[in-house]
Design a protein around this motif. Structure first.
Motif, PDB file in Angstrom:
ATOM      1  N   THR A  33       0.797  -1.228   0.000  1.00  0.00           N
ATOM      2  CA  THR A  33       0.000   0.000   0.000  1.00  0.00           C
ATOM      3  C   THR A  33       0.832   1.283   0.000  1.00  0.00           C
ATOM      4  O   THR A  33       0.274   2.363  -0.113  1.00  0.00           O
ATOM      5  CB  THR A  33      -0.931   0.030   1.225  1.00  0.00           C
ATOM      6  N   ILE A  34       2.137   1.158   0.121  1.00  0.00           N
ATOM      7  CA  ILE A  34       3.025   2.320   0.166  1.00  0.00           C
ATOM      8  C   ILE A  34       4.072   2.207  -0.933  1.00  0.00           C
ATOM      9  O   ILE A  34       4.710   1.160  -1.080  1.00  0.00           O
ATOM     10  CB  ILE A  34       3.751   2.434   1.529  1.00  0.00           C
ATOM     11  N   ILE A  35       4.245   3.272  -1.703  1.00  0.00           N
ATOM     12  CA  ILE A  35       5.318   3.333  -2.695  1.00  0.00           C
ATOM     13  C   ILE A  35       6.463   4.148  -2.099  1.00  0.00           C
ATOM     14  O   ILE A  35       6.270   5.303  -1.711  1.00  0.00           O
ATOM     15  CB  ILE A  35       4.847   3.987  -4.005  1.00  0.00           C
ATOM     16  N   CYS A  36       7.623   3.544  -2.008  1.00  0.00           N
ATOM     17  CA  CYS A  36       8.805   4.229  -1.472  1.00  0.00           C
ATOM     18  C   CYS A  36       9.805   4.465  -2.610  1.00  0.00           C
ATOM     19  O   CYS A  36      10.136   3.539  -3.349  1.00  0.00           O
ATOM     20  CB  CYS A  36       9.458   3.398  -0.374  1.00  0.00           C
ATOM     21  N   GLU A  37      10.254   5.702  -2.718  1.00  0.00           N
ATOM     22  CA  GLU A  37      11.224   6.067  -3.744  1.00  0.00           C
ATOM     23  C   GLU A  37      12.278   6.982  -3.124  1.00  0.00           C
ATOM     24  O   GLU A  37      12.058   7.546  -2.050  1.00  0.00           O
ATOM     25  CB  GLU A  37      10.532   6.774  -4.909  1.00  0.00           C
ATOM     26  N   LYS A  38      13.364   7.155  -3.859  1.00  0.00           N
ATOM     27  CA  LYS A  38      14.460   7.988  -3.360  1.00  0.00           C
ATOM     28  C   LYS A  38      15.086   8.715  -4.534  1.00  0.00           C
ATOM     29  O   LYS A  38      15.394   8.103  -5.560  1.00  0.00           O
ATOM     30  CB  LYS A  38      15.476   7.098  -2.641  1.00  0.00           C
ATOM     31  N   LYS A  39      15.255  10.051  -4.396  1.00  0.00           N
ATOM     32  CA  LYS A  39      15.833  10.845  -5.479  1.00  0.00           C
ATOM     33  C   LYS A  39      16.425  12.126  -4.912  1.00  0.00           C
ATOM     34  O   LYS A  39      15.765  12.832  -4.154  1.00  0.00           O
ATOM     35  CB  LYS A  39      14.741  11.175  -6.514  1.00  0.00           C
ATOM     36  N   VAL A  95      19.051   9.591   2.618  1.00  0.00           N
ATOM     37  CA  VAL A  95      17.831  10.395   2.641  1.00  0.00           C
ATOM     38  C   VAL A  95      17.976  11.502   3.676  1.00  0.00           C
ATOM     39  O   VAL A  95      18.233  11.248   4.851  1.00  0.00           O
ATOM     40  CB  VAL A  95      16.599   9.523   2.963  1.00  0.00           C
ATOM     41  N   LYS A  96      17.828  12.745   3.250  1.00  0.00           N
ATOM     42  CA  LYS A  96      17.943  13.895   4.145  1.00  0.00           C
ATOM     43  C   LYS A  96      16.584  14.492   4.501  1.00  0.00           C
ATOM     44  O   LYS A  96      16.433  15.112   5.556  1.00  0.00           O
ATOM     45  CB  LYS A  96      18.824  14.971   3.502  1.00  0.00           C
ATOM     46  N   VAL A  97      15.610  14.356   3.610  1.00  0.00           N
ATOM     47  CA  VAL A  97      14.263  14.891   3.811  1.00  0.00           C
ATOM     48  C   VAL A  97      13.276  13.855   3.291  1.00  0.00           C
ATOM     49  O   VAL A  97      13.571  13.135   2.325  1.00  0.00           O
ATOM     50  CB  VAL A  97      14.058  16.222   3.047  1.00  0.00           C
ATOM     51  N   VAL A  98      12.108  13.777   3.922  1.00  0.00           N
ATOM     52  CA  VAL A  98      11.074  12.826   3.495  1.00  0.00           C
ATOM     53  C   VAL A  98       9.814  13.589   3.113  1.00  0.00           C
ATOM     54  O   VAL A  98       9.394  14.506   3.821  1.00  0.00           O
ATOM     55  CB  VAL A  98      10.756  11.815   4.621  1.00  0.00           C
ATOM     56  N   ILE A  99       9.226  13.219   1.980  1.00  0.00           N
ATOM     57  CA  ILE A  99       7.955  13.793   1.533  1.00  0.00           C
ATOM     58  C   ILE A  99       6.905  12.695   1.541  1.00  0.00           C
ATOM     59  O   ILE A  99       7.102  11.626   0.953  1.00  0.00           O
ATOM     60  CB  ILE A  99       8.080  14.396   0.124  1.00  0.00           C
ATOM     61  N   ILE A 100       5.784  12.960   2.211  1.00  0.00           N
ATOM     62  CA  ILE A 100       4.664  12.015   2.246  1.00  0.00           C
ATOM     63  C   ILE A 100       3.515  12.593   1.441  1.00  0.00           C
ATOM     64  O   ILE A 100       3.139  13.758   1.611  1.00  0.00           O
ATOM     65  CB  ILE A 100       4.202  11.736   3.689  1.00  0.00           C
ATOM     66  N   THR A 101       2.940  11.781   0.563  1.00  0.00           N
ATOM     67  CA  THR A 101       1.806  12.217  -0.234  1.00  0.00           C
ATOM     68  C   THR A 101       0.880  11.038  -0.506  1.00  0.00           C
ATOM     69  O   THR A 101       1.153   9.917  -0.089  1.00  0.00           O
ATOM     70  CB  THR A 101       2.295  12.858  -1.552  1.00  0.00           C
ATOM     71  N   GLY A 102      -0.230  11.329  -1.173  1.00  0.00           N
ATOM     72  CA  GLY A 102      -1.195  10.293  -1.510  1.00  0.00           C
ATOM     73  C   GLY A 102      -1.348  10.177  -3.014  1.00  0.00           C
ATOM     74  O   GLY A 102      -1.240  11.175  -3.741  1.00  0.00           O
ATOM     75  N   ALA A 103      -1.609   8.977  -3.490  1.00  0.00           N
ATOM     76  CA  ALA A 103      -1.744   8.739  -4.928  1.00  0.00           C
ATOM     77  C   ALA A 103      -3.134   9.146  -5.421  1.00  0.00           C
ATOM     78  O   ALA A 103      -4.099   9.190  -4.656  1.00  0.00           O
ATOM     79  CB  ALA A 103      -1.493   7.264  -5.228  1.00  0.00           C
ATOM     80  N   GLY A 104      -3.209   9.456  -6.717  1.00  0.00           N
ATOM     81  CA  GLY A 104      -4.509   9.639  -7.352  1.00  0.00           C
ATOM     82  C   GLY A 104      -4.962  11.056  -7.587  1.00  0.00           C
ATOM     83  O   GLY A 104      -5.860  11.306  -8.394  1.00  0.00           O
ATOM     84  N   GLY A 105      -4.400  12.024  -6.871  1.00  0.00           N
ATOM     85  CA  GLY A 105      -4.752  13.416  -7.101  1.00  0.00           C
ATOM     86  C   GLY A 105      -6.055  13.880  -6.482  1.00  0.00           C
ATOM     87  O   GLY A 105      -6.420  15.051  -6.610  1.00  0.00           O
ATOM     88  N   LYS A 106      -6.775  12.989  -5.792  1.00  0.00           N
ATOM     89  CA  LYS A 106      -8.034  13.391  -5.152  1.00  0.00           C
ATOM     90  C   LYS A 106      -7.917  13.517  -3.642  1.00  0.00           C
ATOM     91  O   LYS A 106      -8.688  14.246  -3.020  1.00  0.00           O
ATOM     92  CB  LYS A 106      -9.139  12.383  -5.483  1.00  0.00           C
ATOM     93  N   ALA A 107      -6.978  12.794  -3.069  1.00  0.00           N
ATOM     94  CA  ALA A 107      -6.869  12.793  -1.612  1.00  0.00           C
ATOM     95  C   ALA A 107      -5.440  12.536  -1.176  1.00  0.00           C
ATOM     96  O   ALA A 107      -4.724  11.734  -1.784  1.00  0.00           O
ATOM     97  CB  ALA A 107      -7.784  11.735  -1.006  1.00  0.00           C
ATOM     98  N   PHE A 108      -5.033  13.248  -0.133  1.00  0.00           N
ATOM     99  CA  PHE A 108      -3.832  12.894   0.629  1.00  0.00           C
ATOM    100  C   PHE A 108      -4.168  11.596   1.350  1.00  0.00           C
ATOM    101  O   PHE A 108      -3.625  10.542   1.045  1.00  0.00           O
ATOM    102  CB  PHE A 108      -3.526  14.036   1.597  1.00  0.00           C
ATOM    103  N   ASN A 147      -0.741   4.477  -1.507  1.00  0.00           N
ATOM    104  CA  ASN A 147      -1.194   4.084  -2.842  1.00  0.00           C
ATOM    105  C   ASN A 147      -2.475   3.243  -2.777  1.00  0.00           C
ATOM    106  O   ASN A 147      -2.475   2.057  -3.099  1.00  0.00           O
ATOM    107  CB  ASN A 147      -0.068   3.316  -3.556  1.00  0.00           C
ATOM    108  N   ARG A 148      -3.564   3.899  -2.374  1.00  0.00           N
ATOM    109  CA  ARG A 148      -4.898   3.273  -2.438  1.00  0.00           C
ATOM    110  C   ARG A 148      -5.865   4.287  -3.065  1.00  0.00           C
ATOM    111  O   ARG A 148      -6.850   4.699  -2.442  1.00  0.00           O
ATOM    112  CB  ARG A 148      -5.399   2.884  -1.052  1.00  0.00           C
TER     113      ARG A 148
END
Length: 257
Positions: A5-11, A49-62, A20-21
């Motif tokens: 349910t969670i997508i983890c990435e690093k950049k 990783v120096k900073v973490v960003i949390i967001t929600g998928a889909g563009g309708k809801a965090f 990711n629901r």
């Protein structure tokens, strides 16, 4: 580590945790909360990783809230365990030694609002709606919302939001101090802009400063001030302190690791 349910990435020294629901508006189930906690632990331990960003998928809801279908038939003991799971997960996010930015695009309601409150900085798009409407379901916020919200916006506003179940728009959220920034669209881009600024500075100093704020807020003022001094002393044992002050005296940019 792979999650359902969670997508983890690093950049570029930034870790991304995306709930990711999208079909469920990223509603929080026990599985989501468990994986979110594990993902946060993983990001906290990753030196790249120096900073973490949390967001929600889909563009309708965090996050539109907790999974009501899963909660409906809970007894008191099960509800307590669910609340403690959410609280433990959000404590993990709050206590990370790195700055965590919530990028809110759409609904951040109930447990979603509480997740945003556990982050250090909040960026919202203009279409976002934020609130704690749990009283319309016969319950109240159980993932530390009754504790973090009044500490952020004051008890008067927090109690109004609790009792009326009113959702506040992004501009009002900024006015009351609930979010730091409002953007027309793509709050992740603004979060990345902030992350770039943060990554230029001392990670160890940020971690100690964040710890001083978090822990000091729970103390009587004079004890908090003393605690700050103790952590300030620890800062002088770090390579970053030596590099930062040497760079300043040599009139060059600091090269923090």
């Amino acid at each position: 580590m792979d999650f359902n349910t969670i997508i983890c990435e690093k950049k570029n020294k930034v870790g991304y945790m995306t709930i990711n629901r999208p079909k469920a508006l990223n509603a929080l189930s026990a599985e989501v909360l468990t994986e979110l906690g594990k993902a946060a632990e993983m990001m906290a331990e990753d030196d790249e990783v120096k900073v973490v960003i949390i967001t929600g998928a889909g563009g309708k809801a965090f996050v539109a809230g907790a999974d009501i279908a899963a909660m409906q038939k809970m007894n008191a003991e099960e509800a307590y365990d669910f609340a403690r799971l959410g609280q433990t997960t959000y404590n993990t996010i709050q206590d990370m030694p790195k700055i965590v930015i919530a990028a809110i695009d759409g609904f951040a309601l109930g447990g979603g609002c509480e997740l945003a409150l556990a982050c250090d900085i909040r960026v919202a798009s203009v279409k976002s709606k934020i609130g704690i409407p749990e009283v319309t379901l016969g319950v109240f916020p159980g993932f530390a919302g009754t504790q973090r919200l009044p500490r952020l916006v004051g008890t008067g506003i927090a109690k109004e939001m609790l009792a009326t179940a009113r959702k506040v728009g992004a501009d009002e959220a900024k006015t009351i101090g609930l979010v730091n920034y409002v953007v027309e669209e793509n709050p992740v881009a603004k979060a990345e802009e902030l992350a770039e600024m943060i990554c230029k500075n001392s990670a160890s100093a940020i971690a100690l400063g964040k710890r001083s704020m978090n822990e000091g807020m729970e103390m009587e003022l004079k004890k908090g001030i003393e605690h700050e001094a103790a952590l300030f002393g620890i800062a002088f044992t770090t390579e970053d302190q030596r590099e930062g002050m040497t760079a300043f005296l040599e009139k060059r940019p600091a090269n923090f690791k």
